[in-house]
Design an enzyme around this catalytic site. Structure first.
Site, PDB file in Angstrom:
ATOM      1  N   GLU A 110       0.728  -1.014  -0.189  1.00 18.80           N
ATOM      2  CA  GLU A 110      -0.293   0.022  -0.043  1.00 18.80           C
ATOM      3  C   GLU A 110       0.800   1.268  -0.030  1.00 18.80           C
ATOM      4  O   GLU A 110       0.651   2.167   0.914  1.00 18.80           O
ATOM      5  CB  GLU A 110      -1.115   0.179   1.060  1.00 18.80           C
ATOM      6  CG  GLU A 110      -2.005  -0.940   1.212  1.00 18.80           C
ATOM      7  CD  GLU A 110      -3.417  -0.743   1.873  1.00 18.80           C
ATOM      8  OE1 GLU A 110      -3.259  -0.151   2.917  1.00 18.80           O
ATOM      9  OE2 GLU A 110      -4.309  -1.666   1.811  1.00 18.80           O
TER      10      GLU A 110
ATOM     11  N   GLU B 101      -5.240  -8.541   0.075  1.00 19.60           N
ATOM     12  CA  GLU B 101      -6.258  -8.271   1.302  1.00 19.60           C
ATOM     13  C   GLU B 101      -7.642  -8.118   0.935  1.00 19.60           C
ATOM     14  O   GLU B 101      -7.741  -7.444  -0.019  1.00 19.60           O
ATOM     15  CB  GLU B 101      -5.589  -6.995   2.181  1.00 19.60           C
ATOM     16  CG  GLU B 101      -4.333  -7.295   2.853  1.00 19.60           C
ATOM     17  CD  GLU B 101      -3.824  -6.126   3.545  1.00 19.60           C
ATOM     18  OE1 GLU B 101      -4.625  -5.283   4.036  1.00 19.60           O
ATOM     19  OE2 GLU B 101      -2.442  -5.883   3.477  1.00 19.60           O
TER      20      GLU B 101
HETATM   21  C1  BG6 Z   1      -4.371  -2.329   4.836  1.00 16.17           C
HETATM   22  C2  BG6 Z   1      -3.018  -2.416   5.591  1.00 16.17           C
HETATM   23  O1  BG6 Z   1      -4.308  -1.020   4.905  1.00 16.17           O
HETATM   24  O2  BG6 Z   1      -5.668  -2.655   5.830  1.00 16.17           O
HETATM   25  C3  BG6 Z   1      -3.310  -3.728   6.937  1.00 16.17           C
HETATM   26  O3  BG6 Z   1      -2.399  -3.244   4.566  1.00 16.17           O
HETATM   27  C4  BG6 Z   1      -4.476  -3.173   7.706  1.00 16.17           C
HETATM   28  O4  BG6 Z   1      -2.152  -3.396   7.395  1.00 16.17           O
HETATM   29  C5  BG6 Z   1      -5.907  -3.411   6.756  1.00 16.17           C
HETATM   30  O5  BG6 Z   1      -4.359  -3.580   8.908  1.00 16.17           O
HETATM   31  C6  BG6 Z   1      -7.065  -3.107   7.466  1.00 16.17           C
HETATM   32  O6  BG6 Z   1      -7.074  -1.749   8.190  1.00 16.17           O
HETATM   33  P1  BG6 Z   1      -7.351  -1.517   9.537  1.00 16.17           P
HETATM   34  O7  BG6 Z   1      -6.908   0.122   9.540  1.00 16.17           O
HETATM   35  O8  BG6 Z   1      -8.596  -1.730   9.962  1.00 16.17           O
HETATM   36  O9  BG6 Z   1      -6.334  -2.082  10.413  1.00 16.17           O
END
Ligand code: BG6
Length: 469
Positions: free
Chosen positions: A163, A369
């Site tokens: 990201e 993700e």
């Molecule tokens: C992504 C990241 O932005 O989203 C992760 O790569 C992150 O590191 C995930 O944990 C979920 O976002 P958040 O802010 O809910 O932890």
């Protein structure tokens, strides 16, 4: 009735984590401090010191992931375990940890998918200017060379920077620029340029070494909707798509700055300085990725500025333009529901995002993700009924299948997260895992691992190659 195309037979059903969010052991076995260790933590929420203590539980955790049925496990390597100071002397104990972890993953026949850098820049480099300093590019290349030398024979899927676009768009909020910097945005886009160079060099080096695997970037990509069919809103959505998405992938795949994004930077005096030779590095044939990985959670909706004082940033996405009257305003999307944390839930947007990336770059895709953060509740008898998570994932997998049917070459799907871990800004209470970790924000309890309802469900999905949802 038309039968849908199947997911590939070697589809990488996976799940993801990142080092600083899951490992803990923040200062053990020679690990150096990262910007995440030194960062500001919201009051009352878990810090990144112990997290899920995966560093000490990795054998148990990998055994559980094998039981889950994963074909692949995506994790990140902490740069600060390998080079505590970011560069210089290698910490053998750090290398040993990841050697053991990778062996453990392979022992169960799972494929390791390794992120080289997931937000946790070594603090020692940060103190020397971080990504504002071109020396950080060389430090990154030295670091990934060590990874390739040690793990390149066994790791077949590599991700460069997690990201990068979010780090840049949230740059001011993350404090990645030195306090007192005059033109913050210009400095952030200078850092962006350096990260792009570091990535191009890391991919080129990987290809030069002729290692038996593939490498690609891992930005956060999402379809951006215009709030209405007013043509001005459509232009606003296109602009934001270029600034948020294509700026990063166009450089990685085509070796050039996206022209719309570049104009946006030019108009504001934010263009980076480009040194002689930079564009040759960025456009080198060997710098082209083998696939595109991306993270997807939700979509954003934007509208053209109304120039009436009502403009505001479009969600967490647009911190850099927040308050910049006359650029964009946040749009509402009445067709989408929100999670408990205010993120839009948009499975169809997942399909359109997959199609857009496929159309533009014509490369295989890997989802690194996707998932739902919720306040899970541990019930009597070690039960976690996370049906909402099952619903979220099912709806997204259905849409991924439709995208495959549309012609997208999808290599795999790795939801966030394999196991509960600390969220980037919202502590331990915002859980994403298939496996519950028995701790609270500030009470570590017994850290026991408990399979959630989604664990059994995902196991069944994997066993049926995504047909039994
Ligand atoms: C992504 C990241 O932005 O989203 C992760 O790569 C992150 O590191 C995930 O944990 C979920 O976002 P958040 O802010 O809910 O932890």
């Amino acid at each position: 009735y038309k039968k849908l195309k199947d997911f590939r037979s070697d589809f990488l059903w996976g799940a993801s984590t990142s080092a600083y969010q899951v490992e803990g052991a923040w200062n053990e076995d020679g690990k150096g401090l990262s910007v995440m260790d030194m960062g500001h933590h919201p009051e009352g929420l878990a810090d990144f010191k112990v997290t899920s203590d995966h560093y000490h539980h990795y054998k148990e955790d990998i055994a559980l992931l094998a039981e889950l049925g994963l074909k692949a496990y995506r994790f990140s390597i902490a740069w600060t375990r390998i080079f505590p100071e970011g560069t210089g002397k290698i910490n053998e104990k750090g290398l040993e940890f990841y050697k053991n972890l990778i062996d453990e993953i392979l022992k169960y026949g799972m494929e390791p998918i390794v992120t080289q850098y997931h937000f946790d820049l070594p603090y020692a480099l940060h103190q020397k200017g971080g990504w504002s300093n071109r020396a950080t590019i060389d430090a990154y290349v030295d670091y990934v060379k060590v990874l390739y030398d040690n793990f390149g024979d066994r790791v077949k899927y590599w991700l460069t920077i997690n990201e990068q676009n979010m780090m840049i768009l949230h740059g001011a909020a993350l404090g990645i620029v030195a306090p007192g910097t005059e033109n913050i945005e210009k400095e952030i886009y200078q850092q962006n340029h350096h990260m792009l160079l570091a990535q191009a060099k890391a991919i080129t080096l990987y290809h030069e070494m002729k290692l038996p695997g593939k490498i690609g970037p891992a930005p956060n990509i999402t379809t951006i909707y215009p709030e209405t069919c007013n043509p001005d809103d459509v232009i606003a959505a296109m602009n934001w798509t270029s600034i948020r998405n294509w700026l990063y992938l166009d450089m990685c795949v085509f070796g050039r700055y996206n022209s719309i994004a570049w104009s946006y930077l030019e108009e504001r005096g934010w263009t980076p300085n480009i040194e002689d030779g930079d564009m040759a590095i960025l456009g080198a044939p060997l710098a082209k990725p083998d696939f595109i990985a991306f993270n997807y959670y939700s979509t954003a909706t934007v509208a053209a500025s109304r120039n009436d004082g009502s403009d505001k940033a479009a969600g967490a996405d647009q911190q850099i333009v927040s308050g910049e009257e006359g650029v964009y305003r946040q749009g509402e999307n009445p067709s989408l529901k929100l999670t408990s944390f205010g993120w839009t839930v948009d499975p169809t947007g997942f399909r359109s995002t997959l199609r857009e990336i496929n159309d533009r770059y014509n490369l295989p895709l890997l989802v690194t993700e996707n998932g739902l953060g919720e306040y899970d509740k541990l019930e009597e008898g070690d039960i976690v009924n996370d049906d909402y998570r099952i619903d979220y994932l099912r709806d997204h997998i259905e849409q991924a299948r439709l995208a495959v049917n549309d012609g997208v070459d999808l290599l795999g799907y790795c939801p966030w997260s394999a196991i509960d871990l600390v969220s980037t800004h919202q502590g331990f209470g915002k859980r994403y895992g298939f496996i519950y970790v028995n701790r609270e924000e500030n009470d570590l309890k017994d850290m026991r691992r408990i399979k959630k309802k989604s664990f059994g469900w995902y196991n069944k999905v994997i066993g049926s190659n995504g047909t039994d949802l």
